[in-house]
Design a protein around this motif. Structure first.
Motif, PDB file in Angstrom:
ATOM      1  N   GLN A  73      29.507  30.713  24.283  1.00  0.00           N
ATOM      2  CA  GLN A  73      29.419  32.136  24.605  1.00  0.00           C
ATOM      3  C   GLN A  73      28.732  32.282  25.962  1.00  0.00           C
ATOM      4  N   GLN A  74      29.382  32.949  26.907  1.00  0.00           N
ATOM      5  CA  GLN A  74      28.804  33.108  28.254  1.00  0.00           C
ATOM      6  C   GLN A  74      28.133  34.466  28.356  1.00  0.00           C
ATOM      7  N   ASN A  75      26.815  34.472  28.504  1.00  0.00           N
ATOM      8  CA  ASN A  75      26.121  35.756  28.691  1.00  0.00           C
ATOM      9  C   ASN A  75      26.460  36.344  30.043  1.00  0.00           C
ATOM     10  N   VAL A  76      26.536  35.457  31.044  1.00  0.00           N
ATOM     11  CA  VAL A  76      26.928  35.882  32.377  1.00  0.00           C
ATOM     12  C   VAL A  76      28.295  35.257  32.625  1.00  0.00           C
ATOM     13  N   ARG A  77      29.284  36.078  32.944  1.00  0.00           N
ATOM     14  CA  ARG A  77      30.620  35.518  33.209  1.00  0.00           C
ATOM     15  C   ARG A  77      30.626  34.913  34.603  1.00  0.00           C
ATOM     16  N   ARG A  78      30.383  33.589  34.635  1.00  0.00           N
ATOM     17  CA  ARG A  78      30.222  32.927  35.927  1.00  0.00           C
ATOM     18  C   ARG A  78      31.496  32.971  36.756  1.00  0.00           C
ATOM     19  N   ASP A  79      32.653  33.061  36.086  1.00  0.00           N
ATOM     20  CA  ASP A  79      33.922  33.080  36.828  1.00  0.00           C
ATOM     21  C   ASP A  79      34.178  34.455  37.441  1.00  0.00           C
ATOM     22  N   ALA A  80      33.277  35.402  37.168  1.00  0.00           N
ATOM     23  CA  ALA A  80      33.511  36.767  37.648  1.00  0.00           C
ATOM     24  C   ALA A  80      32.975  36.980  39.063  1.00  0.00           C
ATOM     25  N   TYR A  81      32.207  36.021  39.590  1.00  0.00           N
ATOM     26  CA  TYR A  81      31.603  36.220  40.903  1.00  0.00           C
ATOM     27  C   TYR A  81      32.644  36.091  42.009  1.00  0.00           C
ATOM     28  N   THR A  82      32.537  36.981  42.994  1.00  0.00           N
ATOM     29  CA  THR A  82      33.440  36.924  44.148  1.00  0.00           C
ATOM     30  C   THR A  82      32.607  37.054  45.426  1.00  0.00           C
ATOM     31  N   GLY A  83      33.280  36.844  46.575  1.00  0.00           N
ATOM     32  CA  GLY A  83      32.648  37.063  47.879  1.00  0.00           C
ATOM     33  C   GLY A  83      31.382  36.247  48.072  1.00  0.00           C
ATOM     34  N   LYS A  84      30.352  36.885  48.613  1.00  0.00           N
ATOM     35  CA  LYS A  84      29.121  36.144  48.944  1.00  0.00           C
ATOM     36  C   LYS A  84      28.424  35.619  47.685  1.00  0.00           C
ATOM     37  N   TYR A  85      28.637  36.325  46.558  1.00  0.00           N
ATOM     38  CA  TYR A  85      28.007  35.869  45.308  1.00  0.00           C
ATOM     39  C   TYR A  85      28.637  34.556  44.849  1.00  0.00           C
ATOM     40  N   ARG A  86      29.963  34.505  44.962  1.00  0.00           N
ATOM     41  CA  ARG A  86      30.685  33.271  44.635  1.00  0.00           C
ATOM     42  C   ARG A  86      30.276  32.144  45.606  1.00  0.00           C
TER      43      ARG A  86
END
Ligand code: FMN
Length: 220
Positions: A73-86
């Motif tokens: 279970q992912q509390n933070v959806r790590r694949d959701a980061y884009t741009g500078k966050y990614r």
């Protein structure tokens, strides 16, 4: 330890010596850290400190579950980061993998690194922070404040920490071995122990955005 020195020197520790952390030390850290601020002083945090046999069982069961292929279970959806966050997410991963000598295409070593997270980085203890389910919408800020405060106080005892989502990604396993009921949300955990400074990943130095890029001055 000087406060500024503590803030500057804190870093995520992902390799520990096996030495146990005395219960009194863990208690003192949590007692001091609980001076952290919280919204209208709700103090929503509840701590479950795991070590010894219980921690071993949780590690083992986490690994069995992971090896079985069941999605965590992912509390933070790590694949959701884009741009500078990614970009920042990738930068820290690249640094860690370089330090650990894990090539991008080496699936086995990457999987072993993931397993290490489910084993709480082989720390001798971990602190699980949970809150009452009724507070789950409002208490996230408070959980952040207490987590960082624990990490800083721990330094005063020569201890390292990593605020960590991996170890609790199968929350049903945590509930089974600790008795945390369904009425409590398991938010985050901190691995804690004496740092093994020879462990390559502990040489990580995470970057920060230059401060002028993130301040807007108004009226000053
Ligand atoms: C909410 C949260 C969850 C995290 N989960 C993990 C994790 O599962 N695995 C991991 O290796 N690091 C985890 N970290 C540590 C971050 O990767 C780390 O804080 C960040 O890269 C900055 O590095 P530093 O702590 O060394 O300054 C987490 C940190 C936070 C705040």
């Amino acid at each position: 330890m000087d406060l500024v020195e503590a803030i500057k020197s804190r870093k995520s520790i992902r390799g520990y010596k096996p030495n146990p952390v005395p219960k009194e030390v863990l208690k003192e850290i949590l007692e001091i850290a609980s001076r952290a601020p919280s919204s209208v002083n709700t103090q929503p945090w509840e701590f479950t400190v795991i070590a010894g046999e219980v921690l071993e069982k949780i590690k083992q069961t986490n690994i069995e579950k992971f090896n079985s292929g069941e999605s965590p279970q992912q509390n933070v959806r790590r694949d959701a980061y884009t741009g500078k966050y990614r970009d920042r997410q990738v930068a820290i991963a690249v640094q860690l993998f370089q330090l650990m000598n894990i090539a991008r295409e080496d699936r086995d070593k990457r999987t072993e690194w993931t397993r290490r997270g489910f084993r709480f980085f082989d720390a001798p203890a971990a602190i699980i922070i949970s809150i009452d389910e009724s507070l789950s919408e409002t208490a996230q800020f408070d959980i952040g404040a207490i987590s960082q405060t624990i990490a800083l106080v721990a330094l005063n005892h020569g201890l390292g920490t990593c605020i960590q989502g991996a170890g609790i990604m199968y929350p049903e396993i945590i509930r089974k071995f600790t008795g945390i009921p369904e009425s409590k949300r398991i938010c985050i955990c901190l691995t804690i122990g004496y740092p093994d400074w020879d462990f390559p990943a502990n040489k990580v130095h995470s970057d920060r955005e230059p401060i002028e890029n993130i301040i807007t001055w108004c009226g000053i």
